[in-house]
Design a protein around this motif. Sequence first.
Motif, PDB file in Angstrom:
ATOM      1  N   THR A   5     -10.188  33.947 -11.186  1.00 45.83           N
ATOM      2  CA  THR A   5     -10.663  35.025 -10.317  1.00 45.83           C
ATOM      3  C   THR A   5     -10.835  36.317 -11.115  1.00 45.83           C
ATOM      4  N   ARG A   6      -9.834  36.611 -11.960  1.00 44.96           N
ATOM      5  CA  ARG A   6      -9.954  37.792 -12.808  1.00 44.96           C
ATOM      6  C   ARG A   6     -11.132  37.656 -13.777  1.00 44.96           C
ATOM      7  N   LEU A   7     -11.295  36.434 -14.304  1.00 45.81           N
ATOM      8  CA  LEU A   7     -12.392  36.215 -15.247  1.00 45.81           C
ATOM      9  C   LEU A   7     -13.746  36.407 -14.583  1.00 45.81           C
ATOM     10  N   ASP A   8     -13.862  36.004 -13.299  1.00 43.09           N
ATOM     11  CA  ASP A   8     -15.116  36.237 -12.570  1.00 43.09           C
ATOM     12  C   ASP A   8     -15.421  37.731 -12.493  1.00 43.09           C
ATOM     13  N   GLN A   9     -14.374  38.550 -12.251  1.00 43.29           N
ATOM     14  CA  GLN A   9     -14.600  39.993 -12.190  1.00 43.29           C
ATOM     15  C   GLN A   9     -15.043  40.525 -13.553  1.00 43.29           C
ATOM     16  N   VAL A  10     -14.374  40.041 -14.611  1.00 40.18           N
ATOM     17  CA  VAL A  10     -14.738  40.492 -15.955  1.00 40.18           C
ATOM     18  C   VAL A  10     -16.168  40.063 -16.287  1.00 40.18           C
ATOM     19  N   VAL A  11     -16.531  38.823 -15.933  1.00 41.06           N
ATOM     20  CA  VAL A  11     -17.879  38.319 -16.223  1.00 41.06           C
ATOM     21  C   VAL A  11     -18.933  39.121 -15.473  1.00 41.06           C
ATOM     22  N   ALA A  12     -18.641  39.458 -14.190  1.00 41.50           N
ATOM     23  CA  ALA A  12     -19.605  40.244 -13.417  1.00 41.50           C
ATOM     24  C   ALA A  12     -19.814  41.618 -14.044  1.00 41.50           C
ATOM     25  N   ALA A  13     -18.697  42.258 -14.465  1.00 37.48           N
ATOM     26  CA  ALA A  13     -18.836  43.566 -15.113  1.00 37.48           C
ATOM     27  C   ALA A  13     -19.514  43.434 -16.472  1.00 37.48           C
ATOM     28  N   ALA A  14     -19.194  42.345 -17.209  1.00 37.51           N
ATOM     29  CA  ALA A  14     -19.807  42.140 -18.518  1.00 37.51           C
ATOM     30  C   ALA A  14     -21.306  41.893 -18.400  1.00 37.51           C
ATOM     31  N   ASN A  15     -21.743  41.212 -17.327  1.00 37.10           N
ATOM     32  CA  ASN A  15     -23.177  40.954 -17.151  1.00 37.10           C
ATOM     33  C   ASN A  15     -23.953  42.250 -16.963  1.00 37.10           C
ATOM     34  N   GLU A  16     -23.292  43.262 -16.310  1.00 36.18           N
ATOM     35  CA  GLU A  16     -23.961  44.557 -16.190  1.00 36.18           C
ATOM     36  C   GLU A  16     -24.218  45.157 -17.577  1.00 36.18           C
ATOM     37  N   ARG A  17     -23.215  45.079 -18.453  1.00 33.75           N
ATOM     38  CA  ARG A  17     -23.371  45.603 -19.804  1.00 33.75           C
ATOM     39  C   ARG A  17     -24.339  44.749 -20.625  1.00 33.75           C
ATOM     40  N   LEU A  18     -24.218  43.425 -20.461  1.00 30.07           N
ATOM     41  CA  LEU A  18     -25.054  42.520 -21.252  1.00 30.07           C
ATOM     42  C   LEU A  18     -26.523  42.674 -20.896  1.00 30.07           C
ATOM     43  N   GLY A  19     -26.802  42.900 -19.609  1.00 31.50           N
ATOM     44  CA  GLY A  19     -28.193  43.096 -19.206  1.00 31.50           C
ATOM     45  C   GLY A  19     -28.808  44.323 -19.848  1.00 31.50           C
TER      46      GLY A  19
END
Length: 680
Positions: A526-540
């Motif tokens: 669950t924590r990793l999903d939050q990190v991935v969602a925030a990381a996708n904003e940066r990655l985009g």
Amino acid sequence: EDRLLEALPETAQAPDGLLVDDLAVEGAATAEQLSSATERVRDRRVRLETLLPRERVAVDAAHSRDDDLGRLDAARLDLRSISLRAEEIPGEIAAAAASLTAASKRAGRHEALTAALLAARVRHEAAVELDDVRLRLDARQDTRRGARDRAQDARELLQDLVSRRLAGMAAELAGALVDGAACQVCGSLQHPLPATPAADAVTDADHDRAERELSAASVSLEAAESAVRALQGRHDTLVAGAGGVSAREGARMVASLADELAESQAAGAVRDTLDAAVRALRDEQLGIGRRQTAAAAMAAGLVQSVAAHERTVATFAAEAEALFDGPMAVGSLALALRTLTAWSGLLGRAERVVVALDTAQAQLESIGEQVSATAAEHGFAGRAEVAVALLGRDARDHLGEMLQGRSETEARVRAVLDDLPDPSDPSDGPASSEVPGVPGVPGVDALRSTVREAEAAAGDAARVQALHDDRLAALTRQLDRVTEVMADWAPVRDEALRAEGISRLVRGTGHDNQLQMRLSAYVLATRLDQVVAAANERLGQLRDQRYLLQRTDRAERRGSQAGLGLEIVDQWTGDVRSPSTLSGGETFVVSLSLALGLADVVTHESGGTEIETLFVDEGFGTLDADTLDDVMDGLDGLRAGGRTVGVVSHVTELRSRIPTQVQVDKGRDGSTVSVRTLVG
């Protein structure tokens, strides 16, 4: 001939052309005439028997022809049905394939919609929190303004007190003069005109109190400034995370994407169904082609078979017509042969009857002469008087019945007497176990022996029953004890089962845990999903919206936990691949995005406490020029937002992009450190 035909069975009547005039017997035939007719019938039978095998072949051919005609009609009907289905199925395949293509397109958006939904939820949560943070920021700013005003007032008061104290410093010094002591200002021992303090003179206590108020106001202002900076940083982070989307717009976007994702999931199920239907229709089309070929081949073979059977039947019909000078139905030859056989038998019997009749007439004449002689010997005038003297039929029958009854009674009595033992004969042995004269009825001794055996068996049965009763009582007591113990054990068992179920659920081994994940792994996922969602904003922002990260339930390597792996979604090609397939530069960008996403999540979870310092150690040498510019633009944006970004690198191109540089130079005597600041 008429009497012979009447004697034939109805099913053995001959067809036309078989019983002709040369086989007829007219009038009162003699034995010689009947023998001649029998010979003629036998000759006709021989002629039929020579043709009979070929008729059997023709009959079989006729039956086979009829069967083949029925099968040919069925084959043609089946071929017509198959042809109609063959014309219909291409349209059905085309329609199903079009539906499958549409469903596949909708289902193919599942991964992208999932990532977009996660990103939309992050933006929505950021937008919702942003509204609250704005309100809190406004309140903190108001508090800061109040604290700044109070600090300014305290500073002005202190400055005023200092000014007033300086203005009244002469009086304050005069108050410290002592006769005979030198003045602190001029050193004189005489004090002819000392200054007098004013009515509002400032004392040390007033000055100390003003300093304390200024210090307290400064502390309050610093706390307000710190709170405003924290909220401002959280505000800026949420503004970046919300991407200019309001809470209401974010909710609409989340709802819309959720609906599209549900439609995509439903389309996936429909796609599987349609795919199976298309495969089934294509398999059916192949099967129809094979069936059509097989049905056509069968129909052609049956046509040839029917023609061959027709030729066989026609050949036999021609032979029969040539033999009997006229048409003859197939299958009537065997009937004609049976008729001639019956005819021959009747003629033979008639011949034997005629011979027997001639013999009987001769015997009758001889017996008549003997009867006349015997009647004369017994005093009868003739056979008429003998007939009158004979008893009637009823009297003879009655006397015969009486005689037969006496004979049967005598036979039964003799049979009973023969079976009785002779008492005077010792060879007959001891007394019989049966009642004398009544076979099958046991005697007294036999009955007594039977009674003794029955009593002994009853005693044994009673002992066995008592033993079984004791065993039953013992088992009943044991059952009661087991029931009582089970009742006491049931709560403990239920509690143990409940604990075991919770343990399996937490360990990810229970059937209730559909994901088969440990509780710790689920929380981390669950924590990793939050990190991935925030990381996708940066990655985009760093990779032109090409790559997206998504969590996978597969274990990446042996020993790792399932559910904590990552995959890369290439939105340009639609491929999903492992992070290990990324190039060095792409790996660095993804790692940087994850680090920034982790910092965002930590900030969010810690109530606004930001990670204000970020160090990036190496990795820039693997980036191409465009990617390096994107990465540095992203780091500059973080620095502009108030964060301190430290970069450790040997890449020469970064010298013009980093305003403040700490350079480490190696030398023979050691390393030296220098700080360099770019100008302009």
